[in-house]
Design an enzyme around this catalytic site. Structure first.
Site, PDB file in Angstrom:
ATOM      1  N   GLU A  69      11.068  17.560  13.380  1.00  0.00           N
ATOM      2  CA  GLU A  69      11.527  17.120  12.064  1.00  0.00           C
ATOM      3  C   GLU A  69      10.834  17.962  10.998  1.00  0.00           C
ATOM      4  O   GLU A  69       9.633  17.846  10.784  1.00  0.00           O
ATOM      5  CB  GLU A  69      11.199  15.639  11.847  1.00  0.00           C
ATOM      6  CG  GLU A  69      11.682  15.122  10.505  1.00  0.00           C
ATOM      7  CD  GLU A  69      11.253  13.694  10.243  1.00  0.00           C
ATOM      8  OE1 GLU A  69      11.986  12.987   9.527  1.00  0.00           O
ATOM      9  OE2 GLU A  69      10.182  13.286  10.731  1.00  0.00           O
TER      10      GLU A  69
ATOM     11  N   CYS B 235      14.257  10.989   5.563  1.00  0.00           N
ATOM     12  CA  CYS B 235      14.226  10.730   7.006  1.00  0.00           C
ATOM     13  C   CYS B 235      15.592  10.914   7.652  1.00  0.00           C
ATOM     14  O   CYS B 235      15.681  11.277   8.827  1.00  0.00           O
ATOM     15  CB  CYS B 235      13.686   9.332   7.282  1.00  0.00           C
ATOM     16  SG  CYS B 235      14.619   8.004   6.491  1.00  0.00           S
TER      17      CYS B 235
ATOM     18  N   LYS C  41       0.855  -1.194   0.000  1.00  0.00           N
ATOM     19  CA  LYS C  41       0.000   0.000   0.000  1.00  0.00           C
ATOM     20  C   LYS C  41       0.888   1.240   0.000  1.00  0.00           C
ATOM     21  O   LYS C  41       1.483   1.585   1.010  1.00  0.00           O
ATOM     22  CB  LYS C  41      -0.931   0.021   1.221  1.00  0.00           C
ATOM     23  CG  LYS C  41      -2.001   1.120   1.135  1.00  0.00           C
ATOM     24  CD  LYS C  41      -2.868   1.168   2.390  1.00  0.00           C
ATOM     25  CE  LYS C  41      -2.229   2.003   3.476  1.00  0.00           C
ATOM     26  NZ  LYS C  41      -2.158   3.449   3.136  1.00  0.00           N
TER      27      LYS C  41
ATOM     28  N   GLU D 292      10.159   2.090  10.504  1.00  0.00           N
ATOM     29  CA  GLU D 292      11.237   3.047  10.201  1.00  0.00           C
ATOM     30  C   GLU D 292      10.584   4.414  10.204  1.00  0.00           C
ATOM     31  O   GLU D 292       9.838   4.762   9.292  1.00  0.00           O
ATOM     32  CB  GLU D 292      11.882   2.708   8.853  1.00  0.00           C
ATOM     33  CG  GLU D 292      13.249   3.348   8.674  1.00  0.00           C
ATOM     34  CD  GLU D 292      13.184   4.666   7.936  1.00  0.00           C
ATOM     35  OE1 GLU D 292      13.218   5.724   8.617  1.00  0.00           O
ATOM     36  OE2 GLU D 292      13.095   4.647   6.710  1.00  0.00           O
TER      37      GLU D 292
END
Length: 469
Positions: free
Chosen positions: A371, A275, A168, A241
């Site tokens: 972030e 990331c 997905k 992750e």
């Protein structure tokens, strides 16, 4: 306009509905994608479950051969994949090609790995051997920043180990994954690979599905917590992750101009939507002004534009929701520090933010503590190295980081004090499918890449034989 389809049980089928796919360089829809409903999700899981025994019963060499065929098929359609990736994700075409070729390399690398039995003890009285067996149906949920590369890092080891898979992708970047599904329909047995797309409404049903044995998710920490909550009732295996707030620590013996260029690239590649991108940099007070000036020079010279244009160095933010978050961060950053390059979203169609350098900002500012996932880089000064390390480690995140210094022994010693799953010395962004990658703290659970990443898609089974006395 190409007609994209889902892949369910070896067949390319229409979705229950359609959804628009927006080009972030224009802010306008340029393609439609199928949208699955829960019934189609259940069909995909059922197909994967049905295909599992035969696929798991194949030899590892036969499964590896199918993966190699997929890598060859991707290479054969590399221009189509790269252009589609740029139009749906936004990154410059050259970076799209790099992502696709990295995906090919990762598939080939995993295909060369093995899950050999490991002898734990062999003597006169006993034989103890650890075997690795597949888990069953794997759900792979992928993000929008590297939709192909991050997918194959899940798909290749899952399939090699003998699992079947339901994929997905993120709803804003479904097309390259659907293209991959087209290839899989011709290569893998029916039901081994299934691809569904949604508008972020099927994730909970997929992760909680009783016939899914493992979930592998890459995305934000907030969503990762929801995934973990959904799998906890059944205790199914999970790899997460998640987000990072990756720091670069500059030591006092570096060449400023050389290192600043590398930091800039590591902070702005893919418009900072990585990331493990450099998201904050700590610089010795004696080199601070020079370092800031060099970063500002590089940022001011950057060419921001549509990724299909050859001169473009920085593409758009991938989607409107993230674009609005970044604009708010820019407002807060301008109030909490001194903007020395960039600072405002560009007044043009699309979701463009120029590379932005901010100095004289506190660690507590949102642009430092959160972030940002954008080409915004806060630069912080330090006088005491121990204090800088403590400031870096004062974060809920621990995905990656880097230390930069000419004295390699000293830099390596400092790197061991950074509380992150990966710490580079004199480089950044260097991921290798042969090297395990994991997050610390709230940056994730489990391992991706490397032999350990392959093991994540298996159950260790120890067979303990007592020999006749």
């Amino acid at each position: 306009m190409k007609h994209f389809k889902l892949l369910i049980d070896g067949k390319l089928v229409d979705g229950a509905a359609e959804m628009a796919v927006v080009n972030p360089a224009t802010g306008e829809s340029f393609q439609t994608a199928p949208r699955a409903n829960e019934s189609q999700l259940n069909e995909a899981v059922a197909a994967a479950k049905s295909a599992y025994p035969a696929w798991a019963g194949c030899s590892a060499d036969a499964r590896a051969e199918k993966l190699r065929a997929l890598a060859v098929a991707i290479e054969a359609r590399l221009p189509e994949f790269s252009e589609t990736l740029t139009r749906e994700q936004g990154k410059p075409l050259a970076q799209a090609r790099v992502e696709m070729m990295t995906a090919v390399y990762s598939i080939k690398t995993f295909a060369s790995m093995a899950l050999s039995p490991r002898v734990l003890r062999e003597d006169e009285s006993s034989s103890i051997v650890e075997y690795r067996t597949p888990l069953g149906v794997v759900a792979a949920i992928t993000p929008w920043n590297f939709p192909v590369m991050l997918l194959v890092n899940k798909m290749a080891p899952a399939l090699l180990a003998g699992n079947t898979i339901v994929i997905k992708p993120a709803p804003t970047t479904p097309l390259t994954t659907l293209l991959l599904g087209e290839l899989c329909a011709d290569i893998f047995p029916a039901g081994v690979v299934n691809v569904i797309t949604d508008e972020n409404d099927l994730g909970a049903a997929l992760t909680a599905h009783p016939d899914v044995a493992k979930v592998s998710f890459t995305g934000s920490t907030a969503t990762g917590k929801k995934v973990l909550s959904s799998v906890s009732p059944s205790l199914k295996r999970v790899t997460l992750e998640l987000g990072g707030n990756d720091a670069a620590l500059i030591l006092d013996d570096v060449d400023v101009k050389s290192v600043a260029a590398k930091i800039y690239n590591a902070a702005t590649y893919n418009a900072g939507q990585i990331c493990v991108a450099v998201k904050r940099v700590y610089v010795p007070a004696a080199k601070y002004d020079e370092f800031c000036e060099e970063l500002a020079r590089l940022a001011s010279a950057a060419i921001v534009g549509d990724g299909v244009e050859e001169a473009t160095q920085i593409g758009p933010i991938q989607n409107r929701a993230q674009f609005e978050k970044v604009k708010q961060l820019l407002l807060e950053a301008g109030a909490s520090g001194k903007v020395i390059a960039g600072g405002q979203a560009l007044d043009r169609p699309g979701y463009f933010v120029p590379p932005t350098i901010i100095r004289d900002v506190l660690d507590s500012a949102s642009i430092v503590a959160e972030e940002q996932f954008s080409p915004i880089l806060p630069v912080l000064s330090y006088g005491d190295l121990d204090d800088a390390i403590a400031r870096i480690n004062n974060s809920v995140y621990g995905l990656a980081g880097s230390v930069w210094g000419d004295d390699l022994e000293r830099a390596q010693h400092v790197a061991q004090r950074i509380e992150s799953g990966t710490v580079w010395v004199n480089s950044h962004l260097g991921l290798d499918p042969l090297i395990p990658f994991r997050g610390a703290k709230q940056s994730g659970m489990g391992v991706e890449l490397g032999q350990e990443g392959l093991h994540e898609y298996t159950q260790a089974r120890v067979v303990n034989v007592t020999k006749a006395g």
